[in-house]
Design a protein around this motif. Sequence first.
Motif, short mmCIF file in Angstrom:
data_model
loop_
_atom_site.label_atom_id
_atom_site.label_comp_id
_atom_site.label_asym_id
_atom_site.label_seq_id
_atom_site.Cartn_x
_atom_site.Cartn_y
_atom_site.Cartn_z
N CYS A 213 0.86 -1.18 0.00
CA CYS A 213 0.00 0.00 0.00
C CYS A 213 0.89 1.23 0.00
CB CYS A 213 -0.91 -0.01 1.23
SG CYS A 213 -2.00 1.42 1.35
N ILE A 214 0.78 2.05 -1.04
CA ILE A 214 1.68 3.19 -1.26
C ILE A 214 0.84 4.45 -1.49
CG2 ILE A 214 3.49 4.15 -2.75
CD1 ILE A 214 4.17 1.31 -3.59
N ASN A 215 1.27 5.56 -0.94
CA ASN A 215 0.56 6.81 -1.24
C ASN A 215 1.17 7.45 -2.50
OD1 ASN A 215 2.97 7.61 -0.07
ND2 ASN A 215 2.05 8.78 1.57
N GLY A 216 0.83 6.86 -3.64
CA GLY A 216 1.43 7.26 -4.90
C GLY A 216 0.42 7.85 -5.87
N GLN A 217 0.79 7.85 -7.15
CA GLN A 217 -0.04 8.44 -8.20
C GLN A 217 -0.49 7.40 -9.22
OE1 GLN A 217 2.57 12.50 -7.91
NE2 GLN A 217 1.61 12.14 -9.88
N GLY A 218 -0.49 6.15 -8.81
CA GLY A 218 -0.91 5.05 -9.67
C GLY A 218 -0.30 3.76 -9.16
N VAL A 219 -0.93 2.64 -9.49
CA VAL A 219 -0.49 1.37 -8.92
C VAL A 219 0.24 0.46 -9.91
CG1 VAL A 219 -2.29 1.37 -7.17
CG2 VAL A 219 -2.74 0.29 -9.38
N TRP A 220 0.08 0.68 -11.22
CA TRP A 220 0.54 -0.33 -12.17
C TRP A 220 2.05 -0.26 -12.40
CZ3 TRP A 220 -3.79 2.53 -12.23
CH2 TRP A 220 -4.98 1.81 -12.02
N ASP A 235 1.47 -12.71 -10.56
CA ASP A 235 0.27 -12.80 -9.72
C ASP A 235 0.58 -12.73 -8.24
OD1 ASP A 235 1.54 -15.21 -9.49
OD2 ASP A 235 -0.21 -16.44 -9.93
N ALA A 236 1.84 -12.45 -7.89
CA ALA A 236 2.24 -12.45 -6.48
C ALA A 236 2.33 -11.05 -5.89
CB ALA A 236 3.59 -13.16 -6.32
N VAL A 237 1.88 -10.04 -6.63
CA VAL A 237 1.98 -8.66 -6.13
C VAL A 237 0.65 -7.94 -6.34
CG1 VAL A 237 3.13 -6.43 -6.34
CG2 VAL A 237 4.45 -8.53 -6.60
N ARG A 238 0.18 -7.34 -5.28
CA ARG A 238 -0.96 -6.42 -5.34
C ARG A 238 -0.50 -5.08 -4.79
NH1 ARG A 238 -5.92 -6.16 -1.07
NH2 ARG A 238 -7.21 -4.60 -2.14
N VAL A 239 -0.79 -4.01 -5.52
CA VAL A 239 -0.46 -2.65 -5.07
C VAL A 239 -1.75 -1.86 -4.95
CG1 VAL A 239 0.77 -0.51 -5.58
CG2 VAL A 239 1.83 -2.70 -6.10
N THR A 483 -6.89 6.06 -13.12
CA THR A 483 -6.15 7.22 -12.61
C THR A 483 -6.20 7.21 -11.09
OG1 THR A 483 -8.16 8.53 -12.90
CG2 THR A 483 -6.50 8.64 -14.65
N GLN A 484 -5.49 8.13 -10.46
CA GLN A 484 -5.40 8.15 -9.00
C GLN A 484 -5.50 9.58 -8.50
OE1 GLN A 484 -5.12 5.67 -6.59
NE2 GLN A 484 -5.32 7.37 -5.15
N SER A 485 -6.54 9.87 -7.75
CA SER A 485 -6.69 11.21 -7.19
C SER A 485 -5.66 11.44 -6.09
CB SER A 485 -8.09 11.40 -6.63
OG SER A 485 -8.21 12.67 -6.03
N ASN A 486 -5.03 12.61 -6.13
CA ASN A 486 -4.16 13.06 -5.04
C ASN A 486 -4.77 14.29 -4.37
OD1 ASN A 486 -1.21 12.53 -7.09
ND2 ASN A 486 -2.45 11.06 -5.99
N GLY A 487 -6.08 14.46 -4.54
CA GLY A 487 -6.76 15.61 -3.99
C GLY A 487 -7.44 16.47 -5.03
N GLN A 488 -7.44 16.04 -6.30
CA GLN A 488 -7.97 16.87 -7.39
C GLN A 488 -9.49 16.87 -7.47
OE1 GLN A 488 -5.63 14.47 -7.68
NE2 GLN A 488 -4.02 15.02 -9.13
N GLY A 489 -10.16 15.90 -6.83
CA GLY A 489 -11.61 15.83 -6.92
C GLY A 489 -12.12 14.90 -8.00
N GLY A 514 -7.12 2.85 -7.65
CA GLY A 514 -5.93 2.49 -6.89
C GLY A 514 -5.88 1.09 -6.32
N ASP A 515 -6.19 0.08 -7.11
CA ASP A 515 -6.08 -1.30 -6.64
C ASP A 515 -5.78 -2.19 -7.85
OD1 ASP A 515 -6.44 -3.93 -5.71
OD2 ASP A 515 -8.00 -3.33 -4.30
N SER A 516 -4.57 -2.73 -7.90
CA SER A 516 -4.17 -3.50 -9.09
C SER A 516 -4.89 -4.83 -9.19
CB SER A 516 -2.65 -3.72 -9.08
OG SER A 516 -2.24 -4.52 -7.99
N ASP A 517 -5.52 -5.31 -8.12
CA ASP A 517 -6.33 -6.53 -8.20
C ASP A 517 -7.69 -6.24 -8.82
OD1 ASP A 517 -4.39 -8.14 -7.17
OD2 ASP A 517 -5.47 -8.69 -5.35
#
Length: 758
Positions: A213-220, A235-239, A483-489, A514-517
Amino acid sequence: MVKFGVSQSVVRKEDLRFLTGQGQYVDDLRPDDCLFAHFFLSPVAHAKIELIDTEEAKSAPGVKAVYTSQDLVGAGMKNRMPVDILDVNGEKAADPDRTILATDKVRFVGEPIAVVIADTLNQAKDAAELIDVEFDELDVALELKPGGEEIHESVKDNVAFDWDKGSQESVDQSFTKAAYVVSLTVDDNRIICNSIEPRGCFAEWDNNRLHMCINGQGVWGARDELIDILNLNEDAVRVTNPDVGGGFGMKGFMYPEFFVIGQAAKMLKTRIHWMGTRSEAMLNDNDGRDLTSEIKAAFDENYKIIGYQVVTHCNLGAYNSYYGQFIQTELCHKVLTGVYDITNTYFRVVGLFTNTAPVDAYRGAGRPEGIFIMERLIDHASRILGIDQVELRKRNFIQPDQFPYTNFADETFDVGNFEKVMDRAVIEADLAGYQKRKNESHKNNRLRGLGICFYIETILGDLDETTRIEFCSDGFVNVYVGTQSNGQGHETAYSQILHERSGIPYEKVRVIQGDSDRIKKGGGTGGSRSVTTQGTSINGTADKMIEKLKLFAAETLDTSPEAIDFDAGAFKDRNSNRFLGILETGMQALAKGRDDLVSTEVTTILKEKSFPNGSHICEVEIDPETGKTEVVKYTVVDDLGVIINPLLAQGQIHGGVAQGIGQILTEHVCYDEYGQLLSGTFMDYAMPRADNIPFIDFFSEPTPSTNNPIGMKGCGEAGTIGALAAVTNAIQDALWEKGVRNVQAPLTPNQVWNLLHN
């Protein structure tokens, strides 16, 4: 008019949970039974590592493990940070190794050397104090020029690349035949991004699978790099990305800590949490900007630019960061000539390594730098040549009949009407009344200056995005986005787009991100791409969903598909007065087990990018006794195409302008001669405050883009791109009458006072 549709100023739906403390950030989601990590960071800027002794730290209370690079690599982790490398005339630029934890050498203060894993954070911090590292200190290289102490053995004179575009010979000829030649030096000072939430993560290893679990701008991208660096199966990684407290580009890629925490969780088969402190973030987050440019422009007798040359030296810091080599080259290049019809251009960039934190993306990533250079030059030339700054811009604007227009960087602007935007800005900023305001300032012993910037940007990132729309048993509709919101709405804007297109009630739309699964692909957030690419994808997915449900609605209404019309969110039978709302249709399909109708997924590819543009007009007052500068009037007229939510757009512009004002007036990264960061706390690094920011007048003068069906252009970085030059030009204007011919940020009170009195 649709109350919650496109172009309506709907209040953000996510704000309720944010303002009541219900946001779910990395720190909120950490498991109760997790261990805690703390990193030992280099206290010196440049040194050989002679010894790392962790034995005493390993035996400290609560410590579960202390790992160095040797330990992690021995357990199967690769030991090289992933980066993108620039192509320079068919050859790769310098690509020295950056190990995930320092091995034989450190190259900047704050570089991670070891990690302590313990039962509590305080135990981890205490144990880190017991790590003994012996350094053989070396001289540091800090100057932005080739030569000095060698940082990387494989890099001569610390030059990472020497890159250029255009014909220097042709531009030199333009200077020979020009009626006027104007030159200027422009410094673009280094800043620390300082997102409100520092970087952090937690990692869980369970059943031979890693969840990060990362506070980033995308998971892939993070997922793919974890698979590679930690040598794991696909298949061994979920972000996952939860709520994120600001990104600004700085969180758009992986950092050493994330790989270390993931590997440590794998080795200990447990859960580990790490959250950087503000001081750590200021030391080793990737910084922004930090370049110096020598500019030269040739004008003909009608003040038309016939030749333009920019030679830049940019600071990469101690290592190549992920996009660092591209920002001041390829990305800056895209908008180097701005909104002007300049075809004869030469652009050269020399990238240099120094013993400082790496430099990468910060709100705008290359576009603010390019526009800053261009717009500083235009305002400077207007004073040197004695022509009004608005008139000089108009004489060089790309004209409406020239679109689609391909610029020096082969970027094709689809539409634009720059003179129309400029004329609106002149009216809204009340330039006619400026002299009166200036006279009033002088009566109060204040210098007043007027600065203009006319910017254009190109959105970045992938042109494709995927959306999945799914009807749920609780009566809501899930919209899965890439996409991944960082506060943009995003939750608000995406709900509006789907509501407008399909009629699904705004309040029944639930955005999942924000969930690669749960979401198999996506481009993440960055480069002002989110609403344009994801919005287009939502539209395409909604159309496909409506098409699929039409047959089911016909069956339910006992009529033929040809008799069904879709209008105002409902399927209507032309042969009767019967109708079925789209939400009701989806729920009935769900109840009947029609899995083929319940979920719809579409990947949509934009025809081409879009190009937000606009005019910023800034007025400042300067107290000559103290050097204090106050931004007293600020006007923005933007062409953002069709705006999804004017309230959100205005907020984005306000935030971007605040960051631009901060860089020019207060923010600056300072190192001493030993490479020690002198501006490593908010006591020493001045963030903009409420009293630095004026009320910002925002107006829209759109020319809808032809490159997407809604006509959007994006707005996430526009405020910053316009603010840098507008504020600097205003200060330069105020000081011009005092004989000051070139100002350089940060224009702090001390700096301005020195310019006036020395």
